[in-house]
Each structure stands twice: as C-alpha cells, then as structure tokens.
Design an enzyme around this catalytic site. Sequence first.
Site, short mmCIF file in Angstrom:
data_model
loop_
_atom_site.label_atom_id
_atom_site.label_comp_id
_atom_site.label_asym_id
_atom_site.label_seq_id
_atom_site.Cartn_x
_atom_site.Cartn_y
_atom_site.Cartn_z
N LYS A 1 0.86 -1.19 0.00
CA LYS A 1 0.00 0.00 0.00
C LYS A 1 0.89 1.23 0.00
O LYS A 1 2.09 1.18 0.34
CB LYS A 1 -0.94 0.02 1.21
CG LYS A 1 -0.27 0.00 2.59
CD LYS A 1 0.18 1.34 3.10
CE LYS A 1 0.85 1.26 4.47
NZ LYS A 1 1.64 2.47 4.78
N GLY B 1 4.51 -4.08 3.79
CA GLY B 1 4.73 -5.44 3.34
C GLY B 1 4.51 -6.50 4.40
O GLY B 1 3.84 -7.51 4.16
N SER C 1 11.28 -4.27 2.95
CA SER C 1 10.90 -4.00 4.34
C SER C 1 11.43 -2.63 4.75
O SER C 1 12.33 -2.08 4.13
CB SER C 1 11.44 -5.09 5.26
OG SER C 1 12.84 -5.16 5.19
N GLY C 2 10.86 -2.09 5.82
CA GLY C 2 11.29 -0.78 6.29
C GLY C 2 11.10 0.31 5.26
O GLY C 2 11.90 1.24 5.16
N ALA C 3 10.02 0.21 4.49
CA ALA C 3 9.82 1.12 3.36
C ALA C 3 8.60 2.01 3.51
O ALA C 3 8.43 2.97 2.77
CB ALA C 3 9.70 0.32 2.07
N ASP D 1 -1.92 -1.44 11.15
CA ASP D 1 -2.41 -1.33 9.78
C ASP D 1 -2.76 -2.68 9.15
O ASP D 1 -3.20 -2.74 8.00
CB ASP D 1 -1.42 -0.57 8.90
CG ASP D 1 -0.05 -1.22 8.81
OD1 ASP D 1 0.21 -2.17 9.58
OD2 ASP D 1 0.77 -0.78 7.98
#
Length: 274
Positions: free
Chosen positions: A8, A99, A93-95, A134
């Site tokens: 998302k 995810g 990840s960490g974006a 989320d």
Amino acid sequence: MIVFPNAKINLGLQVVAKRADGYHNIETVFYPIPLTDALEIEVREDTCDRLSVHGVPIDAATEDNLVMKAVMALRRKFDFPPLTIELIKHIPSGAGLGGGSSNASFMLKLVRDYFSLPIDDEELAAIALTIGADCPFFVGNRPVLATDLGQVFTPLPNFSLSGLHIAIVKPPIHINTAAAYKGLKHVGKRETMPDEIVYMPVEEWRGKLVNDFEESLFPEHPRLAELKEMLYRSGALYAAMSGSGSALFGLFREKPQLDKAAITDCFRWQSIIP
C-alpha cells in the site's frame, strides 16, 4: 494454495496529536498497489509449522515474522494441521509500504479459506489488529481514510487512481519509526484532511497533500528529497514519501522514464494501477 499479498501507499500523512500513552494519532489515506509478495501453504506431516523466506531479505527471526504471528493467532481459536509456508518477498521491508502487515493479513485469509474456518472478515480484522495497527487494512484491501493509530478506517466511495502509472524508489536508507515520530516538527491538525484532498485532481495535490515526516526526515536524509524531486522531474503529477519511509512514489499519466543514474542503488518498481 497461493496468494499474492500486495503493498500500500500512504496518500498524505498528518500527525494530528500525541496521545497520553506516547503514541500518535494520524490521518492518512491507505491505497492498495499491485506490488506483491507471494505466499503459499500446504499441510505438512509433522508436529510444527515451517516457514521459508526467499527474495528480499527481512530482518526478523522466524518466530517474529508476522506471518507466523498470524498463524499462531488463528491457532489460539481454531485447530488445524501444521503447515509448510513459503514466502517470496518482493516488497522491501522498512519502506512504509506495509509489506509485513500485508503478509500477516493475507496469511489469516489464506488459512481461513484453505481450511474453511468459520470466521468472517470483521472477526479476521479484529485478529489482524492484534498483530499490527495497519494489518486490518489488508483484510478489506480497499482505499480508506485511516485515523486514530491508523486502525480506524472510513471508506472512500468512488475514489480511484485506476489507469495512472506508479513508480516506487527506495534508497538503502533505514528509517527508525520511533525516531521519526520523535523528530516530528509538526504535530496537529491541518486545515484540510487527506480524504478531502484526494478527491481533487491529482495535479492539484502537490503542496496540499502533505506527509508530515518529510519535513523532519528530508533534512536528515537529503537523498530522500533528491529522489522526490527526481520523480517530479520525470513527470510525476504527485510524488511523496510513503509512511515514515524510506520508499517514495510518483503518480504519472504515462509510463515514466526515470533518471537511472539517480537510482542505481535503489529498489525500483513501476506499474499501472488497476
């Protein structure tokens, strides 16, 4: 049985208040995009589950992976056989792309459907919330205004970005979410909420649809600001950081030609929004 958990993006992110418990209330629009992982399960002849992860590396032990937390959450309510689980990661990840949360929610739905468990989406979303704020978004997987901690959803009827091109770039920069909140320069309601702005033409979003994290993180990580400007130079109608980063996205009318020299060390992905 295989499913494809999607990412998302956040369209705007306003941090509206710091709570007494130390967390923050936000207002943001979650929008699903067709960047996906792959998640497959089958019953195994053993006494315990087995998870294998391939593709983009993730910094989590097996027992801490949100996929396993989803399985264990369902096991507390239902009895089903041990599973062999294959997770192929494409979403970095960490974006700020959700995810891990998507993996967890899709795992809940996958196990529910595979074993025909008697649980509806509303109950599944309640379980998802125990895994992450989320996570419930990915149960419904439709555009919403997310408020409170990001777990209270209001549908956005007739809002669609279908047909636009999207490009995502993520530099090798790690953003600590807790530190990002601590460094915020603006906390408080703005004049217009994100769910009002997104109904304007996309060309009018720039300067109105704001991610509050950009103000504090861009000076600390100038590369993020440079990549956002690169997206605009490439013809983006709108560009922003997603969540607390470090991924940035641009929305385009046509397929963009990005500056390859500026993104050689970045994760990058492009598609048309369905």
